[in-house]
Design an enzyme around this catalytic site. Structure first.
Site, PDB file in Angstrom:
ATOM      1  N   ASN A   6     -17.782 -19.926 -37.583  1.00 22.43           N
ATOM      2  CA  ASN A   6     -16.830 -19.184 -38.419  1.00 22.43           C
ATOM      3  C   ASN A   6     -17.037 -19.388 -39.925  1.00 22.43           C
ATOM      4  O   ASN A   6     -16.664 -18.526 -40.707  1.00 22.43           O
ATOM      5  CB  ASN A   6     -15.378 -19.449 -37.980  1.00 22.43           C
TER       6      ASN A   6
ATOM      7  N   GLY B 276     -15.541 -27.914 -34.490  1.00 27.84           N
ATOM      8  CA  GLY B 276     -15.502 -26.891 -33.439  1.00 27.84           C
ATOM      9  C   GLY B 276     -14.222 -27.008 -32.653  1.00 27.84           C
ATOM     10  O   GLY B 276     -13.222 -27.543 -33.144  1.00 27.84           O
TER      11      GLY B 276
ATOM     12  N   GLU C 251     -13.620 -32.500 -36.490  1.00 25.23           N
ATOM     13  CA  GLU C 251     -12.793 -31.465 -37.139  1.00 25.23           C
ATOM     14  C   GLU C 251     -12.562 -30.400 -36.088  1.00 25.23           C
ATOM     15  O   GLU C 251     -13.454 -29.594 -35.808  1.00 25.23           O
ATOM     16  CB  GLU C 251     -13.525 -30.892 -38.360  1.00 25.23           C
TER      17      GLU C 251
ATOM     18  N   CYS D 222      -9.899 -22.111 -38.778  1.00 21.85           N
ATOM     19  CA  CYS D 222      -9.108 -23.162 -38.127  1.00 21.85           C
ATOM     20  C   CYS D 222      -7.781 -23.370 -38.843  1.00 21.85           C
ATOM     21  O   CYS D 222      -6.806 -23.812 -38.248  1.00 21.85           O
ATOM     22  CB  CYS D 222      -9.898 -24.463 -38.110  1.00 21.85           C
TER      23      CYS D 222
ATOM     24  N   GLU E 228     -13.024 -34.724 -44.260  1.00 22.63           N
ATOM     25  CA  GLU E 228     -14.210 -34.279 -44.984  1.00 22.63           C
ATOM     26  C   GLU E 228     -13.799 -33.916 -46.404  1.00 22.63           C
ATOM     27  O   GLU E 228     -12.735 -33.318 -46.600  1.00 22.63           O
ATOM     28  CB  GLU E 228     -14.842 -33.077 -44.276  1.00 22.63           C
TER      29      GLU E 228
HETATM   30  P1  NAD Z   1     -17.188 -24.478 -30.178  1.00 22.90           P
HETATM   31  O1  NAD Z   1     -16.540 -25.780 -29.922  1.00 22.90           O
HETATM   32  O2  NAD Z   1     -17.383 -23.561 -29.035  1.00 22.90           O
HETATM   33  O3  NAD Z   1     -18.618 -24.690 -30.819  1.00 22.90           O
HETATM   34  C1  NAD Z   1     -18.825 -25.456 -31.979  1.00 22.90           C
HETATM   35  C2  NAD Z   1     -20.249 -25.973 -31.984  1.00 22.90           C
HETATM   36  O4  NAD Z   1     -20.406 -26.847 -30.879  1.00 22.90           O
HETATM   37  C3  NAD Z   1     -21.310 -24.897 -31.841  1.00 22.90           C
HETATM   38  O5  NAD Z   1     -22.427 -25.271 -32.606  1.00 22.90           O
HETATM   39  C4  NAD Z   1     -21.648 -24.965 -30.365  1.00 22.90           C
HETATM   40  O6  NAD Z   1     -22.952 -24.528 -30.074  1.00 22.90           O
HETATM   41  C5  NAD Z   1     -21.534 -26.460 -30.119  1.00 22.90           C
HETATM   42  N1  NAD Z   1     -21.286 -26.843 -28.731  1.00 22.90           N
HETATM   43  C6  NAD Z   1     -20.671 -26.136 -27.750  1.00 22.90           C
HETATM   44  N2  NAD Z   1     -20.650 -26.863 -26.619  1.00 22.90           N
HETATM   45  C7  NAD Z   1     -21.262 -28.048 -26.887  1.00 22.90           C
HETATM   46  C8  NAD Z   1     -21.550 -29.218 -26.137  1.00 22.90           C
HETATM   47  N3  NAD Z   1     -21.198 -29.330 -24.853  1.00 22.90           N
HETATM   48  N4  NAD Z   1     -22.184 -30.231 -26.745  1.00 22.90           N
HETATM   49  C9  NAD Z   1     -22.530 -30.151 -28.035  1.00 22.90           C
HETATM   50  N5  NAD Z   1     -22.284 -29.077 -28.803  1.00 22.90           N
HETATM   51  C10 NAD Z   1     -21.654 -28.037 -28.239  1.00 22.90           C
HETATM   52  O7  NAD Z   1     -16.339 -23.790 -31.334  1.00 22.90           O
HETATM   53  P2  NAD Z   1     -16.593 -22.390 -32.024  1.00 22.90           P
HETATM   54  O8  NAD Z   1     -16.082 -21.318 -31.131  1.00 22.90           O
HETATM   55  O9  NAD Z   1     -17.989 -22.279 -32.523  1.00 22.90           O
HETATM   56  O10 NAD Z   1     -15.671 -22.520 -33.317  1.00 22.90           O
HETATM   57  C11 NAD Z   1     -14.327 -22.259 -33.309  1.00 22.90           C
HETATM   58  C12 NAD Z   1     -13.517 -23.534 -33.195  1.00 22.90           C
HETATM   59  O11 NAD Z   1     -13.840 -24.416 -34.254  1.00 22.90           O
HETATM   60  C13 NAD Z   1     -12.033 -23.291 -33.320  1.00 22.90           C
HETATM   61  O12 NAD Z   1     -11.345 -24.109 -32.400  1.00 22.90           O
HETATM   62  C14 NAD Z   1     -11.729 -23.724 -34.744  1.00 22.90           C
HETATM   63  O13 NAD Z   1     -10.397 -24.095 -34.982  1.00 22.90           O
HETATM   64  C15 NAD Z   1     -12.657 -24.869 -34.899  1.00 22.90           C
HETATM   65  N6  NAD Z   1     -12.909 -25.149 -36.310  1.00 22.90           N
HETATM   66  C16 NAD Z   1     -12.375 -26.284 -36.846  1.00 22.90           C
HETATM   67  C17 NAD Z   1     -12.565 -26.548 -38.199  1.00 22.90           C
HETATM   68  C18 NAD Z   1     -11.981 -27.780 -38.817  1.00 22.90           C
HETATM   69  O14 NAD Z   1     -12.422 -28.127 -39.908  1.00 22.90           O
HETATM   70  N7  NAD Z   1     -11.057 -28.464 -38.190  1.00 22.90           N
HETATM   71  C19 NAD Z   1     -13.322 -25.675 -38.976  1.00 22.90           C
HETATM   72  C20 NAD Z   1     -13.854 -24.544 -38.395  1.00 22.90           C
HETATM   73  C21 NAD Z   1     -13.651 -24.291 -37.057  1.00 22.90           C
END
Ligand code: NAD
Length: 492
Positions: free
Chosen positions: A165, A242, A264, A298, A472
């Site tokens: 995102n 994520g 995060e 997020c 962060e």
């Molecule tokens: P996601 O958890 O599906 O993926 C995030 C990353 O993790 C990607 O690079 C993905 O390829 C990787 N990933 C997925 N499964 C994995 C595994 N089993 N092992 C290691 N890596 C793995 O999230 P998304 O859909 O890409 O992003 C959206 C989410 O991120 C939302 O929940 C959002 O709130 C959160 N987010 C949080 C912040 C914050 O700073 N708190 C910032 C941005 C997004």
């Protein structure tokens, strides 16, 4: 000038970045030659392909980071600072191209993409400034027998995992403090938006980041590759941004190897408007908190609680503003709401909206999937949303603003805290005393008080409860995540 010409003019050829993992300062294909398609979410068309890294490639990335570790750790802080500063300058110089790339692969509106590049670049400037201000501690032991010296050392090799995102900012928010601290890193960006991460990798080497200090690999098997990297004893840090679900899986895996983790994770931000709020300011704030990145943030306002006296005026004003937004491809100059990242994301939003309507919500604008190519959902405002609705408990991650009315301050705080998440919250009131009181009552890592945007490299970003661990940015916070304290007891 079209995108391809623009990118060529600035030396940013999408095709060039589409063909290499970035390991040890070199671009190379994956060991089995397989590729991942990159899709334009505004059309569904494949626009590029990047390598699909294997276990062998992940091992090569760790090896490259290990080889570069000693040299980078011993590089003078001033020199590291100057290299980070150069990264900032190059990002600013290339900002228009980087913004186009983000708009293309992520779909966000160009104006949001430009904002993201500026924000992402600031992490380099801020950490360039912080890199030369890392200090230790010195004191006398209470017994008087010795002195206590505390030195801060780079934690070691770091695995960094980022979501789609904010393809630039989530990467620089980790890379810049890690490098400032003296660590070497392996970045695994989301496979939906890899082009920005690779474009930035090219820029780091140009800025003077030595080979192997930053490595970038993309993969469709993030679990197995991450687990393998965490099992390597040279890896000492996992920094993840994520979803909470994936974060929990990674914490469990990291526990096996006792690896330091920063997490995060997801959010479910309440946006609380009191009767005494400045209505226009609250509407401006709601539009930013809700519609930055078309709701795919997020920190996005996920639940809007409005006190009864201002409720109707606020709901009317918000639906007029939302309905007026121009929906289109992110790369179009006049777009205000781009597509969602995938069809699956659109289907999730649709499910949440239908559930809220079944539980009595009223549609003030939008409310159903747009019949056009690409992954679009229209700006939507719902009122009378039940606190029991699924969207009050799950991240919507889209342009849907659910409004629920409240009467008393205590009720607003109870609504706000009725979630497993605790990342961000927003409060609008002219009464500063009430604002501070409600801010301290809401369980969240970050509060916007009469502000719809709080992200700032100079402030600690992060959440409580299921929204994560660690911070962060901010003074010392961000860099501290990449350092280890060493205590030396000295007698002299
Ligand atoms: P996601 O958890 O599906 O993926 C995030 C990353 O993790 C990607 O690079 C993905 O390829 C990787 N990933 C997925 N499964 C994995 C595994 N089993 N092992 C290691 N890596 C793995 O999230 P998304 O859909 O890409 O992003 C959206 C989410 O991120 C939302 O929940 C959002 O709130 C959160 N987010 C949080 C912040 C914050 O700073 N708190 C910032 C941005 C997004």
């Amino acid at each position: 000038m079209n995108l391809a010409q623009q990118i060529d003019q600035d030396g940013y050829d999408v095709r060039r970045f589409s063909h290499g993992l970035y390991i040890g300062g070199m671009w190379r294909p994956s060991s089995d030659g397989r590729l991942i398609d990159v899709v334009d979410p505004s059309s569904g068309a494949v626009i590029a392909a990047v390598p699909d890294a294997t276990l062998e490639d992940a091992a090569a990335a760790v090896k490259a980071a290990a080889r570069a570790a000693k040299g980078w750790r011993e590089t003078a802080p001033r020199k590291r600072s100057e290299i980070l500063r150069r990264c900032f300058e190059l990002m600013v110089e290339r900002s228009e191209t980087l913004a186009m790339l983000i708009a293309l692969e992520n779909g966000k509106a160009l104006r949001d993409a430009r904002g993201e590049v500026a924000y992402a670049a600031e992490f380099f400037r801020w950490n360039a400034e912080e890199a030369v201000r890392i200090t230790g501690e010195f004191g006398t032991a209470p017994s008087g027998t010795n002195r206590i010296v505390v030195d801060y050392e780079p934690i070691g090799i770091c695995v960094l995992i980022t979501p789609w995102n904010f393809p630039a900012a989530m990467a620089t928010r980790k890379i810049a403090p890690a490098l400032a601290a003296g660590c070497t890193v392996i970045l695994k960006p989301a496979s939906e938006t890899p082009l920005t991460a690779y474009a930035l990798a090219a820029l780091y080497s140009e800025a003077g980041v030595p080979a192997g200090v930053v490595n970038v690999i993309t993969t469709t098997s993030p679990g197995p590759l991450t687990f393998a990297m965490l099992a390597d004893p040279r890896v000492r840090k996992l920094s993840f941004t994520g979803s909470t679900g994936v974060g929990r899986t990674l914490l469990a895996e990291a526990a096996k190897h006792v690896i330091s983790c920063s997490m995060e994770l997801g959010g479910n931000a309440p946006f609380v408007v009191f009767d005494d709020a400045d209505l226009d300011a609250a509407l401006d704030g709601a539009m930013i908190a809700k519609m930055r990145n078309a709701g795919e943030a997020c920190t996005a306002a996920n639940r809007i609680y409005v006190q009864s006296g201002i409720h109707d005026a606020f709901a009317d004003g918000l639906s007029k503003r939302m309905a007026a937004l121009k929906v289109g491809a992110g790369t179009n100059a006049d777009t205000e709401c781009g597509p969602m990242i995938t069809r699956k994301a659109v289907d999730k939003i649709d499910r949440l909206v239908k559930d809220a309507i079944e539980r009595g919500a009223k549609v003030l604008c939008g409310g159903s999937i747009l019949d056009r190519e690409g992954f679009f959902y229209p700006p939507t405002v719902l009122s009378a949303v039940s606190p029991e609705a699924d969207m009050a408990h799950e991240e919507i991650f889209g342009p849907v603003a659910p409004i629920t009315m409240f009467e008393a301050e205590d009720q607003a705080i109870a609504y706000a805290n009725d979630t497993e998440y605790g990342l961000a919250a927003y409060i609008y009131t002219r009464d500063v005393g009430r604002g501070m009181r409600v801010a301290s009552g809401i369980e969240a890592g970050m509060i916007g008080l009469n502000r719809g945007l709080m992200s700032d490299p100079a402030a600690p970003f992060g959440g409580v409860k299921q929204s994560g661990l660690g911070r962060e940015g901010g003074q010392h916070h961000g860099i501290a995540e990449f350092m280890e304290a060493k205590y030396i007891a000295v007698t002299f």
